[in-house]
Design a protein around this motif. Structure first.
Motif, mmCIF file in Angstrom:
data_model
loop_
_atom_site.group_PDB
_atom_site.id
_atom_site.type_symbol
_atom_site.label_atom_id
_atom_site.label_comp_id
_atom_site.label_asym_id
_atom_site.label_seq_id
_atom_site.Cartn_x
_atom_site.Cartn_y
_atom_site.Cartn_z
ATOM 1 N N LEU A 99 0.838 -1.212 0.000
ATOM 2 C CA LEU A 99 0.000 0.000 0.000
ATOM 3 C C LEU A 99 0.876 1.267 0.000
ATOM 4 C CD1 LEU A 99 -1.963 -2.267 0.679
ATOM 5 C CD2 LEU A 99 -3.005 -0.821 2.396
ATOM 6 N N VAL A 100 1.621 1.459 -1.072
ATOM 7 C CA VAL A 100 2.618 2.536 -1.127
ATOM 8 C C VAL A 100 1.992 3.935 -1.174
ATOM 9 C CG1 VAL A 100 4.435 1.125 -2.147
ATOM 10 C CG2 VAL A 100 2.764 2.231 -3.647
ATOM 11 N N LYS A 101 0.701 4.021 -1.474
ATOM 12 C CA LYS A 101 0.026 5.326 -1.545
ATOM 13 C C LYS A 101 -0.799 5.643 -0.296
ATOM 14 C CE LYS A 101 -0.391 5.275 -6.591
ATOM 15 N NZ LYS A 101 -1.314 5.370 -7.744
ATOM 16 N N LEU A 102 -0.668 4.814 0.733
ATOM 17 C CA LEU A 102 -1.501 4.950 1.936
ATOM 18 C C LEU A 102 -1.328 6.310 2.606
ATOM 19 C CD1 LEU A 102 -3.483 3.177 3.592
ATOM 20 C CD2 LEU A 102 -1.552 2.586 5.065
ATOM 21 N N GLN A 103 -2.450 7.002 2.822
ATOM 22 C CA GLN A 103 -2.446 8.327 3.454
ATOM 23 C C GLN A 103 -3.176 8.336 4.796
ATOM 24 O OE1 GLN A 103 -3.955 11.342 0.776
ATOM 25 N NE2 GLN A 103 -2.858 10.493 -0.963
ATOM 26 N N VAL A 104 -4.242 7.527 4.887
ATOM 27 C CA VAL A 104 -5.082 7.501 6.086
ATOM 28 C C VAL A 104 -5.213 6.053 6.570
ATOM 29 C CG1 VAL A 104 -7.364 8.018 7.036
ATOM 30 C CG2 VAL A 104 -6.400 9.493 5.239
ATOM 31 N N LEU A 105 -4.854 5.818 7.835
ATOM 32 C CA LEU A 105 -4.955 4.472 8.409
ATOM 33 C C LEU A 105 -5.643 4.553 9.759
ATOM 34 C CD1 LEU A 105 -4.254 1.451 8.323
ATOM 35 C CD2 LEU A 105 -2.032 2.024 9.333
ATOM 36 N N ASP B 183 3.634 8.603 2.488
ATOM 37 C CA ASP B 183 2.490 9.509 2.303
ATOM 38 C C ASP B 183 1.507 9.488 3.472
ATOM 39 O OD1 ASP B 183 3.448 10.292 -0.185
ATOM 40 O OD2 ASP B 183 2.352 8.731 -1.263
ATOM 41 N N LEU B 184 1.794 8.680 4.498
ATOM 42 C CA LEU B 184 0.870 8.561 5.628
ATOM 43 C C LEU B 184 0.778 9.881 6.396
ATOM 44 C CD1 LEU B 184 -0.933 6.485 7.147
ATOM 45 C CD2 LEU B 184 1.019 6.074 8.664
ATOM 46 N N ARG B 185 -0.435 10.425 6.485
ATOM 47 C CA ARG B 185 -0.637 11.712 7.147
ATOM 48 C C ARG B 185 -1.615 11.635 8.315
ATOM 49 N NH1 ARG B 185 3.208 12.054 4.815
ATOM 50 N NH2 ARG B 185 3.887 13.440 3.137
ATOM 51 N N THR B 186 -2.494 10.622 8.315
ATOM 52 C CA THR B 186 -3.518 10.503 9.358
ATOM 53 C C THR B 186 -3.504 9.089 9.927
ATOM 54 O OG1 THR B 186 -4.916 12.135 8.233
ATOM 55 C CG2 THR B 186 -5.988 10.708 9.838
ATOM 56 N N LEU B 187 -3.367 9.003 11.254
ATOM 57 C CA LEU B 187 -3.298 7.701 11.915
ATOM 58 C C LEU B 187 -4.173 7.710 13.160
ATOM 59 C CD1 LEU B 187 -1.905 4.888 12.256
ATOM 60 C CD2 LEU B 187 -0.126 6.073 13.573
ATOM 61 N N LEU C 272 3.576 12.777 9.971
ATOM 62 C CA LEU C 272 2.168 12.627 10.348
ATOM 63 C C LEU C 272 1.560 13.996 10.675
ATOM 64 C CD1 LEU C 272 0.652 9.908 10.558
ATOM 65 C CD2 LEU C 272 0.927 10.052 13.041
ATOM 66 N N VAL C 273 0.332 14.236 10.225
ATOM 67 C CA VAL C 273 -0.350 15.513 10.475
ATOM 68 C C VAL C 273 -1.426 15.349 11.557
ATOM 69 C CG1 VAL C 273 -1.723 17.377 9.440
ATOM 70 C CG2 VAL C 273 0.098 16.274 8.107
ATOM 71 N N TYR C 274 -2.175 14.232 11.506
ATOM 72 C CA TYR C 274 -3.239 13.982 12.485
ATOM 73 C C TYR C 274 -2.987 12.655 13.202
ATOM 74 C CZ TYR C 274 -5.917 17.674 10.194
ATOM 75 O OH TYR C 274 -6.323 18.888 9.685
ATOM 76 N N LEU C 275 -3.076 12.678 14.532
ATOM 77 C CA LEU C 275 -3.011 11.456 15.341
ATOM 78 C C LEU C 275 -4.251 11.397 16.219
ATOM 79 C CD1 LEU C 275 -1.567 8.954 16.476
ATOM 80 C CD2 LEU C 275 -0.388 10.468 18.098
ATOM 81 N N ASP C 276 -5.000 10.317 16.086
ATOM 82 C CA ASP C 276 -6.226 10.122 16.880
ATOM 83 C C ASP C 276 -7.157 11.335 16.787
ATOM 84 O OD1 ASP C 276 -5.220 7.650 17.598
ATOM 85 O OD2 ASP C 276 -4.238 8.431 19.392
ATOM 86 N N PHE C 277 -7.356 11.808 15.562
ATOM 87 C CA PHE C 277 -8.322 12.883 15.229
ATOM 88 C C PHE C 277 -7.903 14.261 15.741
ATOM 89 C CE2 PHE C 277 -10.540 8.812 16.041
ATOM 90 C CZ PHE C 277 -10.857 8.494 14.721
ATOM 91 N N HIS C 278 -6.646 14.403 16.188
ATOM 92 C CA HIS C 278 -6.139 15.713 16.614
ATOM 93 C C HIS C 278 -4.927 16.090 15.766
ATOM 94 C CE1 HIS C 278 -8.305 14.471 20.364
ATOM 95 N NE2 HIS C 278 -8.677 15.733 20.313
#
Length: 293
Positions: A130-136, A157-161, A185-191
């Motif tokens: 999943l090389v394009k994964l952005q949101v997990l 590309d992962l930005r939201t976890l 990472l930009v967002y962790l647990d919706f923050h």
């Protein structure tokens, strides 16, 4: 906490269920009526919703080859399977199921958004393709080992976890650790992660991260070297001259020359035979590298 399921019988996906879902979700008004009369080809469907269907096993999806969005949340699915043909999938929701292991996603190279929220997963792995994964989204699972965070470094590309509701999230150092080891990472647990948190996390874990980066660079260099060697071998194979940069070609020619072998017993010939292979190899290598006209 896992939700209580209703008393409906567990279901396996079949053509009738899929036709009904496609018909209900098809276009409204005149176009929709026409589609319902003539039938919609599964290969033309781009989005499919199969939530709250009491589905036990994923099946019969191979005809949906152009699907980009698939919603399978709130079922009783135990295993990720039957998705191999959905290579154009961008968005996949498998939240609120009974999945214990991440698997069956190797062909989904275009997937950007994956939700496995509220399952029974204890390890983050088998996502390499999943090389394009952005949101997990992996909240409310059973993930307890911090090394799972290290695994996620490969997803550039992962930005939201989301990992809240896992044993891992109860650790005092959880947020700092995630921010330090996943700096993009930009967002962790919706923050949203603020710059101050990133700086503190980097400062706290700097020594360990530097060590890890060094190891990652070594591994990357080794992989690149292996790839370059493989490409060189493929190039030689394509030209029917594999192993030309070694003594293999001379050895094979000489070994098969029965008459030539007899010459080895003549005076002075053995010295020549020892010196000749190296000269032969250097000339062969230069010829192999020369451009073809």
């Amino acid at each position: 906490m896992h939700r209580l399921y209703n008393s409906l019988e567990p279901r396996v996906m079949d053509e009738d269920m899929l036709k009904l879902a496609v018909g209900e979700q098809g276009p409204r008004e005149e176009a929709g009526q026409l589609a319902r009369q003539e039938g919609i080809l599964f290969k033309d469907v781009l989005s499919l919703r199969l939530d709250f269907q009491n589905i036990l096993r994923i099946d019969s999806l191979w005809e949906f080859e152009n699907l980009t969005k698939l919603q399978l949340d709130n079922n009783i699915i135990e295993k990720i399977e039957g998705l191999e043909q959905l290579v154009h999938l961008v968005w996949l929701d498998l939240s609120f199921n009974n999945i214990e292991a991440i698997e069956g996603l190797d062909t989904l190279v275009n997937l950007e958004d994956l939700s496995l929220f509220n399952n029974r997963i204890s390890k983050i792995d088998s996502l390499d393709a999943l090389v394009k994964l952005q949101v997990l989204s992996l909240g409310n699972n059973q993930i307890g080992n911090m090394m799972n965070i290290i695994y996620l470094r490969r997803f550039k590309d992962l930005r939201t976890l989301s990992l809240s509701g896992n044993p891992i999230a109860e650790s005092e150092d959880y947020k700092m650790f995630v921010c330090a080891y996943l700096p993009d990472l930009v967002y962790l647990d919706f923050h949203r992660i603020d710059d101050h948190m990133k700086e503190m996390a980097e400062s706290k874990h700097q020594y360990s991260i530097d060590e890890l980066k060094h190891r990652e660079n070594l591994i990357q260099s080794r992989l690149e070297d292996e790839q370059a060697q493989q490409e060189e071998l493929e190039k030689h194979k394509a030209a029917f001259v594999e192993h030309l940069n070694g003594s293999f070609l001379f050895d094979s020619m000489y070994t098969e020359d029965v008459e030539g072998n007899k010459l080895a017993y003549l005076p002075g010939i053995s010295e020549l035979l020892q010196a000749y292979p190296s000269k032969f190899m250097s000339k062969s290598s230069s010829r192999a590298g020369a451009p073809h006209h």
